[in-house]
Enzyme design. Structure first.
Site, PDB file in Angstrom:
ATOM      1  N   CYS A  24      20.328 -13.303   2.589  1.00 53.82           N
ATOM      2  CA  CYS A  24      19.674 -13.346   1.268  1.00 53.82           C
ATOM      3  C   CYS A  24      19.591 -14.813   0.828  1.00 53.82           C
ATOM      4  O   CYS A  24      20.532 -15.579   1.036  1.00 53.82           O
ATOM      5  CB  CYS A  24      20.454 -12.515   0.253  1.00 53.82           C
ATOM      6  N   GLY A  37      30.018 -10.284   3.348  1.00 53.63           N
ATOM      7  CA  GLY A  37      29.522  -9.270   4.277  1.00 53.63           C
ATOM      8  C   GLY A  37      28.813  -8.104   3.633  1.00 53.63           C
ATOM      9  O   GLY A  37      28.897  -7.887   2.418  1.00 53.63           O
ATOM     10  N   GLU A  38      28.088  -7.356   4.464  1.00 53.94           N
ATOM     11  CA  GLU A  38      27.381  -6.159   4.016  1.00 53.94           C
ATOM     12  C   GLU A  38      28.204  -4.942   4.463  1.00 53.94           C
ATOM     13  O   GLU A  38      28.249  -4.628   5.669  1.00 53.94           O
ATOM     14  CB  GLU A  38      25.968  -6.130   4.629  1.00 53.94           C
ATOM     15  N   SER A  77      22.305  -4.174  -4.753  1.00 55.53           N
ATOM     16  CA  SER A  77      21.885  -5.549  -5.024  1.00 55.53           C
ATOM     17  C   SER A  77      20.367  -5.584  -5.000  1.00 55.53           C
ATOM     18  O   SER A  77      19.759  -5.765  -3.948  1.00 55.53           O
ATOM     19  CB  SER A  77      22.465  -6.478  -3.947  1.00 55.53           C
ATOM     20  N   HIS A 105      17.914  -7.379  -7.372  1.00 58.44           N
ATOM     21  CA  HIS A 105      17.530  -8.787  -7.542  1.00 58.44           C
ATOM     22  C   HIS A 105      16.028  -9.053  -7.705  1.00 58.44           C
ATOM     23  O   HIS A 105      15.649 -10.200  -7.994  1.00 58.44           O
ATOM     24  CB  HIS A 105      18.064  -9.670  -6.395  1.00 58.44           C
ATOM     25  N   ASN A 140      25.374 -18.126  -9.213  1.00 60.47           N
ATOM     26  CA  ASN A 140      26.440 -19.106  -8.934  1.00 60.47           C
ATOM     27  C   ASN A 140      25.889 -20.131  -7.961  1.00 60.47           C
ATOM     28  O   ASN A 140      25.669 -19.807  -6.789  1.00 60.47           O
ATOM     29  CB  ASN A 140      27.643 -18.431  -8.260  1.00 60.47           C
ATOM     30  N   CYS A 200      32.121 -14.444  -7.649  1.00 64.08           N
ATOM     31  CA  CYS A 200      31.412 -13.708  -6.609  1.00 64.08           C
ATOM     32  C   CYS A 200      30.196 -14.508  -6.159  1.00 64.08           C
ATOM     33  O   CYS A 200      29.526 -15.141  -6.952  1.00 64.08           O
ATOM     34  CB  CYS A 200      30.952 -12.352  -7.129  1.00 64.08           C
TER      35      CYS A 200
HETATM   36  N1  SAH Z   1      26.425  -7.535   0.855  1.00 60.42           N
HETATM   37  C1  SAH Z   1      26.675  -6.765  -0.297  1.00 60.42           C
HETATM   38  C2  SAH Z   1      27.999  -7.062  -0.964  1.00 60.42           C
HETATM   39  C3  SAH Z   1      28.430  -8.484  -1.043  1.00 60.42           C
HETATM   40  S1  SAH Z   1      27.509  -9.550  -2.075  1.00 60.42           S
HETATM   41  C4  SAH Z   1      25.538  -6.913  -1.271  1.00 60.42           C
HETATM   42  O1  SAH Z   1      24.694  -7.772  -1.101  1.00 60.42           O
HETATM   43  O2  SAH Z   1      25.498  -6.121  -2.208  1.00 60.42           O
HETATM   44  C5  SAH Z   1      28.122  -9.139  -3.698  1.00 60.42           C
HETATM   45  C6  SAH Z   1      27.161  -9.448  -4.823  1.00 60.42           C
HETATM   46  O3  SAH Z   1      27.101 -10.862  -5.085  1.00 60.42           O
HETATM   47  C7  SAH Z   1      25.762  -8.999  -4.524  1.00 60.42           C
HETATM   48  O4  SAH Z   1      25.156  -8.364  -5.623  1.00 60.42           O
HETATM   49  C8  SAH Z   1      25.088 -10.314  -4.233  1.00 60.42           C
HETATM   50  O5  SAH Z   1      23.709 -10.199  -4.346  1.00 60.42           O
HETATM   51  C9  SAH Z   1      25.731 -11.227  -5.223  1.00 60.42           C
HETATM   52  N2  SAH Z   1      25.546 -12.656  -4.937  1.00 60.42           N
HETATM   53  C10 SAH Z   1      25.462 -13.244  -3.739  1.00 60.42           C
HETATM   54  N3  SAH Z   1      25.289 -14.571  -3.872  1.00 60.42           N
HETATM   55  C11 SAH Z   1      25.264 -14.828  -5.194  1.00 60.42           C
HETATM   56  C12 SAH Z   1      25.126 -16.024  -5.963  1.00 60.42           C
HETATM   57  N4  SAH Z   1      25.004 -17.225  -5.400  1.00 60.42           N
HETATM   58  N5  SAH Z   1      25.151 -15.900  -7.302  1.00 60.42           N
HETATM   59  C13 SAH Z   1      25.327 -14.697  -7.880  1.00 60.42           C
HETATM   60  N6  SAH Z   1      25.476 -13.553  -7.216  1.00 60.42           N
HETATM   61  C14 SAH Z   1      25.434 -13.607  -5.879  1.00 60.42           C
HETATM   62 FE1  SF4 Z   2      22.857 -10.621   1.119  1.00 60.39          FE
HETATM   63 FE2  SF4 Z   2      25.181  -9.443   0.394  1.00 60.39          FE
HETATM   64 FE3  SF4 Z   2      24.859 -10.491   2.854  1.00 60.39          FE
HETATM   65 FE4  SF4 Z   2      25.029 -12.129   0.775  1.00 60.39          FE
HETATM   66  S1  SF4 Z   2      26.641 -10.772   1.505  1.00 60.39           S
HETATM   67  S2  SF4 Z   2      23.540 -12.265   2.492  1.00 60.39           S
HETATM   68  S3  SF4 Z   2      23.974 -10.918  -0.815  1.00 60.39           S
HETATM   69  S4  SF4 Z   2      23.735  -8.777   1.982  1.00 60.39           S
END
Ligand code: SAH
Ligand code: SF4
Length: 413
Positions: free
Chosen positions: A150, A209-210, A263, A265, A343, A386
């Site tokens: 992402c 991680g996912e 997530s 977004h 963040n 996070c």
């Molecule tokens: N992979 C899963 C869980 C881990 S990420 C997922 O994507 O849902 C946990 C959350 O933090 C997710 O909603 C993700 O989109 C968010 N996140 C990741 N990077 C971020 C950032 N730089 N600022 C704010 N939220 C972020």
């Molecule tokens: Fe996307 Fe969640 Fe993986 Fe970050 S941890 S790359 S937000 S799937």
């Protein structure tokens, strides 16, 4: 900065005198069967395989998770011969803590070294609202890095290294609870295990991680979180967050009843393809259908809504028009929306939306009838918010270097 940092003592495995209930070192786990992270059914099978009664699984699970015992000698309702057998062939080994930081606001962060030398992070965030009655939420990692890339996520930029094992996943919760029982959680030597109390009240699978791409270990760990013999957390207090691995969301609906966060977004496919690339494989109509299935089809009494996570990126996904699109997209999905101020991390191609923009966006959602919250950023002084979980974690895939170089190249064009 008012952070209390506790250095971790390294004790060489060969020379260390082992205290009564020390956390055993990882190499021991490689030679023996690690019982940490086994579900009740797996542990029952293990006992059968060594010629013991399956009900031993319940006894051992209670010792590990409700009393924090890792030394079989202290499992006093097992016979001496079984304790000896287990000591010879099995172990209870959480991942090794190599760094911990406790912030003045109560936030705690651990860096674990998992088998093979990879590093993962776990963060505990206490509620600062006294009405929430001591809520302590642990943000658990499920993989080393992440393959889904992402565009706003520092973990994604690190690349994927490997899945965590069940012991490494549930071990994060075990260590967080242990940290409240001892000043030095490398040794629980002086802890009275009959007075053991588990302090973590909520778990979110929102670390590195996912989770749905490491399905079995994650679901097995969540089973232990819910099990009355282990942590006994209510299903509303265990949340799995996914970026939208649609087939696994259907499977999850069959397998376990926990809270689901998505997530999202972005409110349209074009933008989501850019921010959350897995959207190209599972676009929004498929994702929303899978979310509805989770809400309605599993256990309607408990699945009243999903949580929609929406990171606020300045000028990218935060306009009034985006908010109206989101209202339309979610109109038939019982959902609560959590807006997450972005963040930032080094070389991130985004800025955080202004507070005014976030509130204007939130107002549109609220006026349309959605419960909408804005996530508080906590633990800033220990880099624990996070989405910042990369911290000092080594990038073993070298992907972030390649990515940073590509940003520099773009900057110089
Ligand atoms: N992979 C899963 C869980 C881990 S990420 C997922 O994507 O849902 C946990 C959350 O933090 C997710 O909603 C993700 O989109 C968010 N996140 C990741 N990077 C971020 C950032 N730089 N600022 C704010 N939220 C972020
Ligand atoms: Fe996307 Fe969640 Fe993986 Fe970050 S941890 S790359 S937000 S799937």
């Amino acid at each position: 900065m008012s952070t209390l940092e506790t250095p971790i003592q390294h004790i060489p495995a060969q020379t260390a005198k082992k205290p009564a209930n020390s956390i055993k070192l990882v190499d021991e786990a490689q030679a023996k069967t690690n019982l940490l992270g086994m579900t009740q059914a797996q542990l029952a099978d293990y006992f059968k395989s060594i010629g013991e009664k399956p009900f031993r699984a319940t006894q051992v699970i209670k010792w590990i998770y409700q009393h924090g015992v890792t030394d079989f000698e202290q499992m006093t309702n097992l016979s001496k011969s079984l304790r000896d057998k287990l000591s010879a062939h099995a172990c209870v080994t959480p991942p090794k803590v190599i760094h911990r930081q406790y912030s003045d606001d109560g936030t705690r962060k651990w860096v674990f070294e998992v088998t093979g030398g990879s590093l993962v992070e776990t963060v505990l965030i206490p509620a600062d609202d006294s009405k929430l009655n001591g809520r302590k939420t642990l943000c658990i990692s499920s993989q080393v890095g992440c393959a889904l890339d992402c565009s706003f996520c520092s973990t994604g930029k690190q690349g994927f290294e490997r899945d965590l094992t069940p012991a490494e996943i549930i071990g994060q919760l075990w260590v967080a609870n242990a940290s409240y029982m001892s000043d030095n959680n490398d040794s629980l030597e002086n802890v009275d295990h009959s007075l053991w109390e588990n302090n973590v009240t909520n778990v979110v699978m929102m670390g590195m991680g996912e989770p749905l791409l490491n399905y079995k270990p994650v679901v097995g760990s969540m089973e232990l979180m819910l099990s009355d013999h282990a942590y006994g957390l209510s299903k509303r207090r265990v949340t799995l967050s996914t970026s939208g691995v649609v087939p696994k969301m259907y499977q999850l609906a069959q397998d376990i009843d926990v809270a689901l966060a998505i997530s999202l977004h972005a409110p349209n496919d074009e933008l989501r393809n850019e921010l959350v690339p897995i959207n190209k494989k599972y676009p929004l109509d498929e994702l929303i259908a899978a979310a509805k299935n989770y809400v309605y089809d599993v256990n309607p009494r408990h699945k009243k809504h999903v949580t929609i996570e929406y990171v606020m990126l300045d000028g990218v996904n935060d306009s009034n028009e985006h908010a109206h699109q989101l209202v339309a997209l979610l109109k038939d999905l019982p959902s609560k929306i959590n807006l997450i101020p972005f963040n930032p991390f080094p070389h991130a191609p985004y800025d955080k939306s202004s507070n005014n923009r976030i509130h204007a966006f939130s107002d549109i959602l609220s006026q349309a009838g959605f419960v909408c919250t804005i996530r508080q950023t906590r633990g800033d002084d220990i880099d624990a918010a996070c989405g910042q979980l990369v911290g000092q974690v080594a990038d073993r895939t070298r992907r972030s270097a390649a990515w940073q170089q590509s940003i520099k190249d773009r900057e110089t064009i």
